[in-house]
Design a protein around this motif. Structure first.
Motif, PDB file in Angstrom:
ATOM      1  N   LYS A 214       0.817  -1.209   0.000  1.00 18.31           N
ATOM      2  CA  LYS A 214       0.000   0.000   0.000  1.00 18.31           C
ATOM      3  C   LYS A 214       0.857   1.267   0.000  1.00 18.31           C
ATOM      4  O   LYS A 214       0.478   2.289  -0.544  1.00 18.31           O
ATOM      5  CB  LYS A 214      -0.934  -0.011   1.205  1.00 18.31           C
ATOM      6  N   GLN A 215       2.029   1.191   0.633  1.00 13.13           N
ATOM      7  CA  GLN A 215       2.881   2.375   0.749  1.00 13.13           C
ATOM      8  C   GLN A 215       4.030   2.370  -0.257  1.00 13.13           C
ATOM      9  O   GLN A 215       4.875   3.247  -0.239  1.00 13.13           O
ATOM     10  CB  GLN A 215       3.452   2.464   2.180  1.00 13.13           C
ATOM     11  N   GLN A 216       4.105   1.345  -1.112  1.00 12.80           N
ATOM     12  CA  GLN A 216       5.204   1.257  -2.073  1.00 12.80           C
ATOM     13  C   GLN A 216       4.682   1.410  -3.496  1.00 12.80           C
ATOM     14  O   GLN A 216       3.615   0.908  -3.835  1.00 12.80           O
ATOM     15  CB  GLN A 216       5.911  -0.100  -1.955  1.00 12.80           C
ATOM     16  N   TYR A 217       5.439   2.102  -4.322  1.00 10.10           N
ATOM     17  CA  TYR A 217       5.157   2.203  -5.754  1.00 10.10           C
ATOM     18  C   TYR A 217       3.756   2.750  -6.059  1.00 10.10           C
ATOM     19  O   TYR A 217       3.167   2.405  -7.085  1.00 10.10           O
ATOM     20  CB  TYR A 217       5.313   0.834  -6.422  1.00 10.10           C
ATOM     21  N   GLN A 218       3.204   3.608  -5.202  1.00 10.33           N
ATOM     22  CA  GLN A 218       1.853   4.094  -5.433  1.00 10.33           C
ATOM     23  C   GLN A 218       1.756   4.898  -6.732  1.00 10.33           C
ATOM     24  O   GLN A 218       0.816   4.711  -7.510  1.00 10.33           O
ATOM     25  CB  GLN A 218       1.402   4.958  -4.245  1.00 10.33           C
ATOM     26  N   LYS A 219       2.721   5.781  -6.955  1.00 11.20           N
ATOM     27  CA  LYS A 219       2.687   6.599  -8.164  1.00 11.20           C
ATOM     28  C   LYS A 219       2.902   5.742  -9.403  1.00 11.20           C
ATOM     29  O   LYS A 219       2.169   5.863 -10.401  1.00 11.20           O
ATOM     30  CB  LYS A 219       3.766   7.680  -8.080  1.00 11.20           C
ATOM     31  N   GLU A 220       3.907   4.871  -9.352  1.00  6.98           N
ATOM     32  CA  GLU A 220       4.218   4.017 -10.497  1.00  6.98           C
ATOM     33  C   GLU A 220       3.077   3.053 -10.796  1.00  6.98           C
ATOM     34  O   GLU A 220       2.776   2.764 -11.959  1.00  6.98           O
ATOM     35  CB  GLU A 220       5.514   3.237 -10.248  1.00  6.98           C
ATOM     36  N   LEU A 221       2.440   2.548  -9.730  1.00  7.25           N
ATOM     37  CA  LEU A 221       1.322   1.622  -9.904  1.00  7.25           C
ATOM     38  C   LEU A 221       0.148   2.310 -10.598  1.00  7.25           C
ATOM     39  O   LEU A 221      -0.495   1.728 -11.477  1.00  7.25           O
ATOM     40  CB  LEU A 221       0.890   1.087  -8.533  1.00  7.25           C
ATOM     41  N   ALA A 222      -0.116   3.555 -10.232  1.00  6.93           N
ATOM     42  CA  ALA A 222      -1.189   4.317 -10.873  1.00  6.93           C
ATOM     43  C   ALA A 222      -0.872   4.566 -12.349  1.00  6.93           C
ATOM     44  O   ALA A 222      -1.763   4.503 -13.212  1.00  6.93           O
ATOM     45  CB  ALA A 222      -1.391   5.639 -10.149  1.00  6.93           C
ATOM     46  N   ILE A 223       0.408   4.818 -12.653  1.00  2.00           N
ATOM     47  CA  ILE A 223       0.816   5.068 -14.042  1.00  2.00           C
ATOM     48  C   ILE A 223       0.596   3.817 -14.897  1.00  2.00           C
ATOM     49  O   ILE A 223      -0.013   3.879 -15.974  1.00  2.00           O
ATOM     50  CB  ILE A 223       2.295   5.512 -14.088  1.00  2.00           C
ATOM     51  N   TYR A 332       8.941   4.155 -21.132  1.00  2.00           N
ATOM     52  CA  TYR A 332       8.728   5.600 -21.280  1.00  2.00           C
ATOM     53  C   TYR A 332       7.713   6.122 -20.269  1.00  2.00           C
ATOM     54  O   TYR A 332       7.840   7.264 -19.786  1.00  2.00           O
ATOM     55  CB  TYR A 332       8.274   5.916 -22.700  1.00  2.00           C
ATOM     56  N   MET A 333       6.697   5.329 -19.932  1.00  2.00           N
ATOM     57  CA  MET A 333       5.717   5.750 -18.933  1.00  2.00           C
ATOM     58  C   MET A 333       6.382   5.978 -17.576  1.00  2.00           C
ATOM     59  O   MET A 333       6.116   6.974 -16.890  1.00  2.00           O
ATOM     60  CB  MET A 333       4.604   4.703 -18.807  1.00  2.00           C
ATOM     61  N   LEU A 334       7.259   5.054 -17.188  1.00  2.00           N
ATOM     62  CA  LEU A 334       7.926   5.174 -15.887  1.00  2.00           C
ATOM     63  C   LEU A 334       9.021   6.240 -15.922  1.00  2.00           C
ATOM     64  O   LEU A 334       9.207   6.974 -14.952  1.00  2.00           O
ATOM     65  CB  LEU A 334       8.514   3.829 -15.480  1.00  2.00           C
ATOM     66  N   LYS A 335       9.737   6.328 -17.027  1.00  2.00           N
ATOM     67  CA  LYS A 335      10.824   7.291 -17.144  1.00  2.00           C
ATOM     68  C   LYS A 335      10.291   8.729 -17.158  1.00  2.00           C
ATOM     69  O   LYS A 335      10.861   9.624 -16.519  1.00  2.00           O
ATOM     70  CB  LYS A 335      11.620   7.015 -18.425  1.00  2.00           C
ATOM     71  N   ARG A 336       9.208   8.946 -17.897  1.00  2.00           N
ATOM     72  CA  ARG A 336       8.646  10.283 -18.048  1.00  2.00           C
ATOM     73  C   ARG A 336       7.517  10.579 -17.066  1.00  2.00           C
ATOM     74  O   ARG A 336       6.978  11.685 -17.041  1.00  2.00           O
ATOM     75  CB  ARG A 336       8.133  10.456 -19.481  1.00  2.00           C
ATOM     76  N   GLU A 337       7.119   9.542 -16.299  1.00  2.00           N
ATOM     77  CA  GLU A 337       6.040   9.668 -15.310  1.00  2.00           C
ATOM     78  C   GLU A 337       4.755  10.158 -15.962  1.00  2.00           C
ATOM     79  O   GLU A 337       4.101  11.109 -15.520  1.00  2.00           O
ATOM     80  CB  GLU A 337       6.464  10.593 -14.158  1.00  2.00           C
ATOM     81  N   THR A 338       4.377   9.479 -17.055  1.00  2.00           N
ATOM     82  CA  THR A 338       3.156   9.816 -17.786  1.00  2.00           C
ATOM     83  C   THR A 338       2.273   8.579 -17.892  1.00  2.00           C
ATOM     84  O   THR A 338       2.767   7.450 -17.936  1.00  2.00           O
ATOM     85  CB  THR A 338       3.479  10.318 -19.207  1.00  2.00           C
TER      86      THR A 338
END
Length: 349
Positions: A214-223, A332-338
């Protein structure tokens, strides 16, 4: 391939096994200072051996299944630890004479000479959950093999084609009655009972994994989850396997590491085939292949693109191409955070 090229006063090569280790410590002039066998559990003795050299020292070991404890031991004692890529260490595996004493010295010599091929030392705090995700993927593979075996047995007996059994539990109970032979019936029943057990086990593992992150990779998981068909478990498997996308300098490196591309062998300007199919991460290859099937099913535009590929090539080749395309998109999604953009995904390069 990256090689270790730092200069140290002392180098340690260890030939690592499940119950014992063979140690070779040499100085920068290649003089052997320590060369001995030791039980793996004798960590106090190991620390005493390292003590005179640890001020300017590196420990190197080949990447085998038992390296976790040694990496943690070195981290706890502020000793630099490096891991060697097993498939690149040809100086060890291709030798005429081979034993633990020789191998440990060769590892030390490779480090001292700047020819030690580096593998990634995965962080200890994430290691257990990554391995649990790998285990879950293993059980998913077993379940698929069992379903495939039932279909094969059905074809062997020339019965009517069975419907897809993956999520259709209602028709499974009648399947053994399709086979008059008692032994065949028992074989199919064994498959079905194992599948039923895995149907309960796999969701429990997934729930446990999701509750722990729950506290790990929240942003990356949403991407990653912004792509329809790429669920949380697939996204988490990708994230835990790569640890951080900054490990990779280019999309080509990432695709190669994920085993979704073949590397050409050339000589004198001519292509001599391809190789390296077993170098890289097999779990990423499996999960990108799974993502290709699911994203093709859940996205009409991607399904249309996949159908075109099937007409041009064949089903297997089409899924391989789509898996490669998904791996590039993930990079590219993870690198550019898109988030996922289906128009960019399908545009012609």
């Amino acid at each position: 391939m990256n090689f270790y090229n730092k200069q140290k006063l002392f180098y340690c090569g260890i030939d690592l096994h499940s119950r014992n280790i063979y140690i070779c410590i040499m100085d920068k002039d290649r003089n052997v200072l320590v060369h001995r066998n030791l039980k793996s559990r004798d960590t106090e003795i190991l620390l005493k051996i390292f003590e005179p050299y640890k001020h300017d020292f590196v420990v190197a070991v080949e990447s085998t299944f038992a390296w976790y404890w040694l990496a943690d031991f070195c981290a706890d004692n502020n000793i630099e630890f490096i891991l060697g890529h097993a498939l690149y260490m040809k100086a060890i595996h291709g030798a005429k004479a081979k034993n633990d004493r020789i191998d440990s010295k060769k590892i030390a010599l490779m480090v001292q000479g700047g020819m030690f091929p580096l593998a990634y030392v995965y962080p200890a705090e994430k290691r257990a959950l990554r391995d649990l995700l790998r285990r879950r993927l293993h059980f998913v593979g077993i379940r698929a093999e069992l379903l495939g075996h039932i279909q094969i047995v059905n074809y062997q007996n020339n019965n009517e084609t069975l419907k897809k059994l993956g999520n259709n539990k209602s028709i499974r109970k009648d399947i053994p009655d399709f086979f008059p032979d008692e032994d065949i019936k028992k074989s199919v029943e064994a498959d079905l009972q194992t599948i039923a057990y895995l149907d309960e086990l796999i969701p429990k593992l997934e729930w446990h994994i999701l509750s722990k992150v729950k506290q790990q990779y929240q942003k990356e998981l949403a991407i990653l989850s912004s792509a329809r068909g790429m669920g949380n478990i697939i996204a988490l498997t990708i994230l835990f396997e790569i640890d951080t996308i900054n490990r990779f300098d280019s999309v080509g490196q990432f695709a190669s590491y994920s085993r979704v591309v073949k590397c050409l062998h050339k000589s004198a300007g001519k292509i001599c085939g391809s190789g390296g199919s077993k170098i890289g991460n097999p779990y990423l290859k499996r999960v990108f292949s799974e993502a290709a099937c699911l994203m093709g099913a859940y996205n009409p535009s991607i399904k249309e693109y996949l159908d075109k590929l099937k007409r041009k090539h064949n089903k297997r080749k089409a899924l391989i191409i789509l898996a490669h395309k998904i791996a590039k998109a993930v990079y590219y999604m993870l690198k550019r955070e898109t988030v996922f953009d289906i128009n960019k995904f399908l545009e012609k390069k």
